[in-house]
Design a protein around this motif. Sequence first.
Motif, PDB file in Angstrom:
ATOM      1  N   GLU A 179       0.989  -1.241   0.018  1.00  0.00           N
ATOM      2  CA  GLU A 179       0.146   0.061  -0.021  1.00  0.00           C
ATOM      3  C   GLU A 179       1.084   1.180   0.117  1.00  0.00           C
ATOM      4  O   GLU A 179       1.849   1.307   0.812  1.00  0.00           O
ATOM      5  CB  GLU A 179      -0.897   0.086   1.130  1.00  0.00           C
ATOM      6  N   ASP A 226     -13.498  -8.206  11.722  1.00  0.00           N
ATOM      7  CA  ASP A 226     -12.462  -7.638  11.904  1.00  0.00           C
ATOM      8  C   ASP A 226     -11.733  -6.760  10.483  1.00  0.00           C
ATOM      9  O   ASP A 226     -10.840  -6.034  10.887  1.00  0.00           O
ATOM     10  CB  ASP A 226     -11.225  -8.492  12.718  1.00  0.00           C
ATOM     11  N   THR A 227     -12.045  -7.305   9.537  1.00  0.00           N
ATOM     12  CA  THR A 227     -11.650  -6.785   8.226  1.00  0.00           C
ATOM     13  C   THR A 227     -12.806  -5.828   7.717  1.00  0.00           C
ATOM     14  O   THR A 227     -13.818  -6.228   7.307  1.00  0.00           O
ATOM     15  CB  THR A 227     -11.218  -7.998   7.072  1.00  0.00           C
ATOM     16  N   ASP A 229     -12.046  -3.325   5.261  1.00  0.00           N
ATOM     17  CA  ASP A 229     -11.574  -2.750   4.073  1.00  0.00           C
ATOM     18  C   ASP A 229     -10.955  -3.495   3.163  1.00  0.00           C
ATOM     19  O   ASP A 229     -10.188  -4.331   3.337  1.00  0.00           O
ATOM     20  CB  ASP A 229     -10.588  -1.477   4.283  1.00  0.00           C
ATOM     21  N   LYS A 232      -7.074  -2.415   1.895  1.00  0.00           N
ATOM     22  CA  LYS A 232      -5.996  -2.455   3.174  1.00  0.00           C
ATOM     23  C   LYS A 232      -6.081  -3.900   3.820  1.00  0.00           C
ATOM     24  O   LYS A 232      -4.922  -4.087   4.335  1.00  0.00           O
ATOM     25  CB  LYS A 232      -6.281  -1.374   3.997  1.00  0.00           C
ATOM     26  N   GLU A 233      -7.038  -4.526   3.633  1.00  0.00           N
ATOM     27  CA  GLU A 233      -6.940  -5.841   4.520  1.00  0.00           C
ATOM     28  C   GLU A 233      -7.349  -7.113   3.810  1.00  0.00           C
ATOM     29  O   GLU A 233      -6.686  -8.148   3.672  1.00  0.00           O
ATOM     30  CB  GLU A 233      -8.055  -5.748   5.660  1.00  0.00           C
ATOM     31  N   GLN A 237      -4.191  -9.777   2.536  1.00  0.00           N
ATOM     32  CA  GLN A 237      -4.472 -11.121   3.429  1.00  0.00           C
ATOM     33  C   GLN A 237      -5.123 -12.330   2.393  1.00  0.00           C
ATOM     34  O   GLN A 237      -4.737 -13.214   2.750  1.00  0.00           O
ATOM     35  CB  GLN A 237      -5.798 -11.110   4.389  1.00  0.00           C
TER      36      GLN A 237
END
Length: 421
Positions: A179, A226-227, A229, A232-233, A237
Amino acid sequence: MINDKVLSIILGGGQGSRLYPLTEARSKPAVPIAGKYRLVDIPISNCINSDIKRMFVLTQFNSASLNKHISNTFHFSFFSSAFVDVLAAEQTISSDKWFQGTADAVRQSMHHFLAHDFEYALILSGDQLYQMDFNQMIKKHEEANAEISIATYPVNAKDATSFGILKTNEENVITSFIEKPKADLLPDWTSEVSEEMKGEGRNYLASMGIYIFNRDLLIKLMDNPDTVDFGKEIIPQSIHEHKTVSFQYEGYWTDIGNIDSFFEANLGLTDDIPKFNLYDQKQRIYTHARILPTSKISGTTLNKAVIGDGCIIHAAKIERSVIGIRSRIGKESVVINTYMMGSDNYESLAEIDKKKINILMGIGERCHIKNAIIDRNCRIGDDVKINGGKHLEDKETDTYCIKEGIVVIKKGAVIPKGTII
């Protein structure tokens, strides 16, 4: 014909603070562009042109004008399964929170999506200007046996530091993601691009924020609260656990994230051969079908000007400017490097007389306006001078805002006669 495999999810974005004050009273997808359209018309039109006609638009800020525009614009046959629905953030038994990010917006709205049959979810941004045939991306997704596809755009080293940058192998499978990398890291992040892109120094693949997810995988990924976005996530992942491929796009694309990029994207439409082609018969941009008269222009020198329907113009000169629907510009006025969004309605002589209106909707006489954005329904009095440019510091008043040298007149603002900005 409808592509029944695909359900489109258009993300309306957050508060749109970087586009303020254009987003003061409307959501980002509802911001007017090109004199007659709204930003949301772009992803919706790309879907329609790709025979994808089941769409949800997700939003949570100032969604009234967006709702109105979509409900007045996109009507399909009663005997068709086609629709465009706006989903605003809502309180439910399982969630009482606002959308926390792009993935969270999809997660909170999943019960609406799962009421429909689809194989692939096409996730789009509501604030980008481009023309893409999504069928090509879907075909590549299927051929690669991918679980996730990401549309990527080759960028140069200067721009790469502003995007999420992906690295691919020889089969276009994404192997790593970073990012907004720092400049000193870039040499390790080049990808294979076409010879034309290499010649332009565009060796880095930026994520366009356009994704295809297989239905079952999307359901699985949305199980983790918990994720919040995608960029970004979810994407970083997922690339090591699920086959994620790059769909490289080399046409015109711009992310309208701030006032400067919005301004340049609109004025770019005045070029002799604009990069964004509004005249393409196969990739039309659809919007609200207004019944407006032709524009009437008297004694005006026009140079690189785009004029919307229903305008009444007596200006001396209009140069490199986009003039929106129902605009009125008075005698001897000069308009340069300006995007004037126009008006929602006309004022009749009877109304002007009854309401004792001193400053009419539009631009008055003997005005000189340069480097400005004039939002909808503004009243600019006679002899007003607006001279935007880098010499101006950022500033905000009740009626206008200065950002990056661009003077933005707020929606419905009244600028008194003789004002100098």
